[in-house]
Design an enzyme around this catalytic site. Structure first.
Site, PDB file in Angstrom:
ATOM      1  N   THR A   1      85.052  73.449 167.170  1.00 17.07           N
ATOM      2  CA  THR A   1      84.737  74.444 166.334  1.00 17.07           C
ATOM      3  C   THR A   1      83.445  75.289 166.820  1.00 17.07           C
ATOM      4  O   THR A   1      82.748  74.649 167.638  1.00 17.07           O
ATOM      5  CB  THR A   1      84.295  73.741 165.096  1.00 17.07           C
ATOM      6  OG1 THR A   1      83.209  73.071 165.306  1.00 17.07           O
ATOM      7  CG2 THR A   1      85.636  72.892 164.374  1.00 17.07           C
ATOM      8  N   ASP A   2      82.752  76.163 166.364  1.00 20.90           N
ATOM      9  CA  ASP A   2      81.730  76.537 166.509  1.00 20.90           C
ATOM     10  C   ASP A   2      80.778  75.627 165.796  1.00 20.90           C
ATOM     11  O   ASP A   2      81.167  74.919 165.014  1.00 20.90           O
ATOM     12  CB  ASP A   2      81.786  77.999 165.893  1.00 20.90           C
ATOM     13  CG  ASP A   2      80.464  79.044 166.698  1.00 20.90           C
ATOM     14  OD1 ASP A   2      79.390  78.367 167.155  1.00 20.90           O
ATOM     15  OD2 ASP A   2      80.649  80.238 166.663  1.00 20.90           O
ATOM     16  N   TRP A   3      79.295  75.748 165.978  1.00 23.68           N
ATOM     17  CA  TRP A   3      78.283  75.067 165.508  1.00 23.68           C
ATOM     18  C   TRP A   3      78.109  75.210 163.778  1.00 23.68           C
ATOM     19  O   TRP A   3      77.318  75.952 163.543  1.00 23.68           O
ATOM     20  CB  TRP A   3      77.223  75.309 166.397  1.00 23.68           C
ATOM     21  CG  TRP A   3      77.077  74.367 167.661  1.00 23.68           C
ATOM     22  CD1 TRP A   3      76.130  73.385 167.925  1.00 23.68           C
ATOM     23  CD2 TRP A   3      77.876  74.184 168.544  1.00 23.68           C
ATOM     24  NE1 TRP A   3      76.495  72.888 169.026  1.00 23.68           N
ATOM     25  CE2 TRP A   3      77.393  73.248 169.523  1.00 23.68           C
ATOM     26  CE3 TRP A   3      79.454  74.807 168.940  1.00 23.68           C
ATOM     27  CZ2 TRP A   3      78.146  72.755 170.508  1.00 23.68           C
ATOM     28  CZ3 TRP A   3      80.060  74.448 169.936  1.00 23.68           C
ATOM     29  CH2 TRP A   3      79.421  73.400 170.862  1.00 23.68           C
ATOM     30  N   ILE A   4      78.710  74.531 162.855  1.00 25.21           N
ATOM     31  CA  ILE A   4      78.254  74.403 161.683  1.00 25.21           C
ATOM     32  C   ILE A   4      78.654  73.090 161.002  1.00 25.21           C
ATOM     33  O   ILE A   4      77.956  72.916 159.903  1.00 25.21           O
ATOM     34  CB  ILE A   4      79.240  75.378 161.230  1.00 25.21           C
ATOM     35  CG1 ILE A   4      79.028  76.005 159.496  1.00 25.21           C
ATOM     36  CG2 ILE A   4      80.814  74.945 161.133  1.00 25.21           C
ATOM     37  CD1 ILE A   4      79.412  77.053 159.042  1.00 25.21           C
TER      38      ILE A   4
END
Length: 777
Positions: free
Chosen positions: A266-269
């Protein structure tokens, strides 16, 4: 003694098998459910972290973006993920450590792609891969592969092009280079992440055809041609579903249609409202970043309550282990923390030279050329000894963009230093004025920065300071001392915010006045003026391009930027960069601008949010497949500079076009001859016009390209290009298939999309390829 032996045996049994490349099955059998869940959740590092601990040792990588977790009992090391893609982004200095950890700042994505040189981009990738490895990292988070749907996107500087073929080819070259060094990439942001405004929740509503032909096509090419170790799922939704939890995207298309074997992160969230972690795991996300303990607990509880299949977990765990055993951390690579920055600086200088695009030249360039060799309105264009440098960014040259894509470089060569290295002096008065202003502006800018605007912090890249006005008296005084003038127009952009039309796409009044005043004063004395555009993205040019004698688009060319621009100005390098996106007359000429979000002045958790407005939470891709030149050329709209455009100091002739069709293979060839007086490189671009048939299509589409070697005056080269029948296909939504309709195709070979030099026709048989019927609006 016996007690010691038994204790060791007991410890070995508790410890379990140690991970090897050939015992993944054995390790998986020994893993507890909690350990499996842990392996799928990142190590909670982020931009502000102290670093990542690798393999349980004191091997901090300060400033690394994140990690995959360590499971020491089974010999599974943590792996380190570092931001990119224009270079390794880690902390350059560390408390209590006298060593520095600067990384080479390579040209940004638009500049790299503007080389149209896959071999050169691979060399850049090799250098970046080497620095990634020597700085104890395992994966660099790049390349950025989203399309330039609209010139207002804040992260266009990281991305390559408005065209998916060029995007895919340049990305594949970069990936091959990086991964040749034994480290991985994370191709991002998958997918349809074409804006920064409301990026974490916006719903990108796009047709299946536009998604397949445009927004996914570049990723498909990269997957098939370079096998990236990892792919990063984007924040946004696509047709109502978050990319990170989209089974259609991450499994049906990526793995089933394309055959991808690597991991998805995932992207950073972290934890997302409305998107359970177990949904992400099922969809095919293998690594949740940056990672939270609650996500591990959710996976464990999901399996125990039968809301998540253990087979989904095992599938993802296996992919993670297959990734880990390839990494330097697993192989205990003895990183030096001392890559050859000097050698890599030469690569970035050369690459930037090939990516710089000469937009206008009335004969005043190059400055070191004998006057007999060029058609110049100036009496002695080679006699430039002193230059008056105007514009803040002449003295604070922007090497790259802001946000996670910035690089902490050991230096940045500005225009003063670059010209000095080329034997050209600059005005002492202007240098004194601008240097003192920049020092003041830097302090003031940070003192007035809103706390939520994290992307304006100095650790996230160089900032653009306001341009200053200079009186006509000062400008006229400079005419007396200088042989020529340069006006540098700078633009900065980056993660978290899109660009404003009036202040970032258009020139502001101070910049327009500066160009006008300088041109008026220097032209009255018969002296040339060059404008250098120091921007990662497109800007408006039509309203002022008639004033200067030459315009150079230098992009944000990396740490050696001033040297690279000087190499072009003086003719040390003949310009061969070509635009990878259309430069419109106005930003509103793009049909996508109608549905591109407006900007706002309030922020939530550092993310830009829209003011309340109609349809604020989604973006409709009403333009469909008509993005960039596919729109401008098909509907014959006027542009400032067409796709593929770029001038040279020499001229080229195209001849002997030929095409041969054999089965699924289509082979094209053309002879390119240097008909000018200096050596140079040319890019032959092949645009294909399809026959009239059942499917509506753009007027033509780029289908292949090739760049010559450095051709001496009078020298020729035969360029041979390969493509397949499949490459000519459009996406047929009605039957969920790629379809190349039978008929006569025209292969137009030219210097840009509106400068076709020759063409050839060939009959192509029908081709079909069924794919999953997914991602419907």
């Amino acid at each position: 003694m016996m007690t010691t032996v038994l204790s060791s045996a007991a410890w070995a049994q508790r410890q379990g098998p140690q991970l090897r490349a050939d015992n993944i099955d054995e390790v998986m059998k020994a893993m507890t459910l909690e350990e499996k869940a842990k392996l799928l959740v990142g190590g909670a590092n982020n931009f502000f972290s102290e670093g990542a601990v690798v393999g349980g040792e004191s091997r901090l990588v300060a400033g690394a973006a994140g990690t995959s977790p360590e499971i020491r009992r089974l010999g599974i090391p943590a792996t380190v993920l570092t931001d990119g893609p224009a270079g390794v982004r880690i902390d350059p200095t560390r408390e209590g450590d006298s060593q520095t950890y600067y990384a080479t700042g390579f040209p940004i994505g638009t500049c790299l792609a503007s080389t149209w040189n896959e071999e050169l981009v691979t060399r850049v990738g090799e250098a970046i891969g080497n620095e990634t490895k020597e700085y104890r990292c395992d994966v660099i988070l790049g390349p950025g592969m989203n399309l330039h749907r609209n010139p207002l996107c804040g992260r266009n500087f990281e991305y390559y092009s408005e065209d998916p073929l060029l995007t895919g080819k340049i990305a594949a070259a970069y990936i091959r280079g990086v991964q040749s060094q034994g480290v991985g990439v994370s191709a991002k942001h998958f997918a349809v992440n074409s804006q920064e405004t409301d990026r974490t929740s916006v719903d990108e509503r796009v047709s299946q055809r536009a998604a397949r032909e445009l927004y996914l096509r570049g990723f498909e090419i990269a997957v098939r041609e370079s096998d990236p170790w990892t792919i990063m799922a984007s924040y946004n939704k696509i047709n109502g579903q978050y990319s990170m939890g989209n089974h259609d995207l991450l499994t049906s298309i990526l793995r089933e249609d394309w055959g991808y074997k690597g991991i998805v992160m995932t992207d950073w969230i972290g934890i997302r409202e409305g998107l359970p972690t177990i949904v992400e795991v099922h969809a095919g996300n293998d690594l949740m970043e940056p990672g939270q303990q609650a996500q591990i607990e959710e996976i464990v509880e999901g399996v125990r309550s039968s809301r998540l299949s253990v087979s989904d977990v095992d599938r993802n765990v296996r992919r993670m282990l297959e990734y880990i055993v390839k990494t330097p951390s697993f192989h205990k690579y003895p990183a030096t923390n001392k890559p050859d920055l000097k050698a890599h600086a030469q690569i970035t200088r050369q690459t930037a030279c090939e990516g710089i695009v000469l937009l206008k030249n009335n004969g005043c360039l190059p400055w070191n050329a004998p006057s007999s060799n060029i058609n110049s309105p100036f009496s002695a264009p080679g006699s430039i000894k002193t230059v008056a440098l105007f514009g803040v960014n002449s003295y604070d040259f922007l090497s790259g963009g802001t946000g996670s894509g910035c690089v902490h470089t050991p230096y940045v060569v500005d225009m003063v230093e670059g010209l000095k290295n080329a034997g050209i002096e600059t005005s002492k008065t202007l240098t004194d004025i601008y240097r003192k202003y920049i020092e003041y502006a830097r302090v003031k800018f940070q003192a007035e920065r809103h706390p939520s605007k994290w992307y304006q912090m100095e650790q996230f890249g160089q900032q653009k300071y306001p341009e200053i006005s200079l009186s006509p008296i000062l400008v006229n005084n400079e005419v007396k001392e200088a042989d020529a003038a340069i006006v540098t127009i700078g633009r900065q952009a980056g993660e978290g915010v899109d660009r404003d039309i009036e202040t970032e796409f258009n020139l502001i009044p101070e910049e327009r006045q500066l160009i006008f005043d300088v041109c008026q004063a220097f032209h009255a004395a018969g002296k040339p003026v060059v404008v250098v555009i120091n921007s990662g993205s497109v800007i408006e040019t039509v309203s002022w391009s008639g004033y200067p004698d030459a315009i150079i688009c230098a992009w944000q060319p990396g740490e050696e930027g001033g040297n690279s621009v000087a190499d072009i100005l003086t003719g040390k390098v003949c310009p061969s960069g070509r635009l990878t996106m259309t430069w419109p007359v106005a930003a509103t000429d793009h049909p996508s601008t109608k549905n591109f979000p407006g900007l706002t002045d309030f922020y939530t958790f550092g993310e830009q949010r829209l003011r309340p407005m109609a349809n604020y939470d989604y973006t409709s891709h009403e333009e469909g497949i008509y993005v960039g030149y596919r729109y401008f050329d098909t509907y014959q709209k006027p542009v400032a500079f067409p796709f593929g455009y770029g001038l040279s100091y020499t001229t080229f002739e195209y001849s002997k076009p030929a095409v041969k069709v054999q089965g699924d293979a289509v082979t094209l060839s053309v002879t390119v001859k240097n008909t000018g007086v200096v050596s140079g490189k040319e890019v032959a671009q092949v645009y294909v016009a399809a026959p009239a048939a059942s499917m509506e299509k753009p007027g033509h589409e780029l289908k292949t390209f090739a760049k010559t070697r450095e051709l001496q005056p009078g020298e020729s080269q035969v360029l041979t290009m390969q493509l397949a029948r499949r490459d000519l296909a459009s996406f047929d939504e009605a039957h969920s298939q790629w379809l190349t309709e039978a008929g006569t195709y025209t292969f137009r070979i030219g210097a840009n999309s509106r400068d076709i030099r020759c063409s050839v026709e060939a009959k192509i048989a029908e081709y079909t390829e069924k794919v999953n019927n997914v991602l419907a609006p």
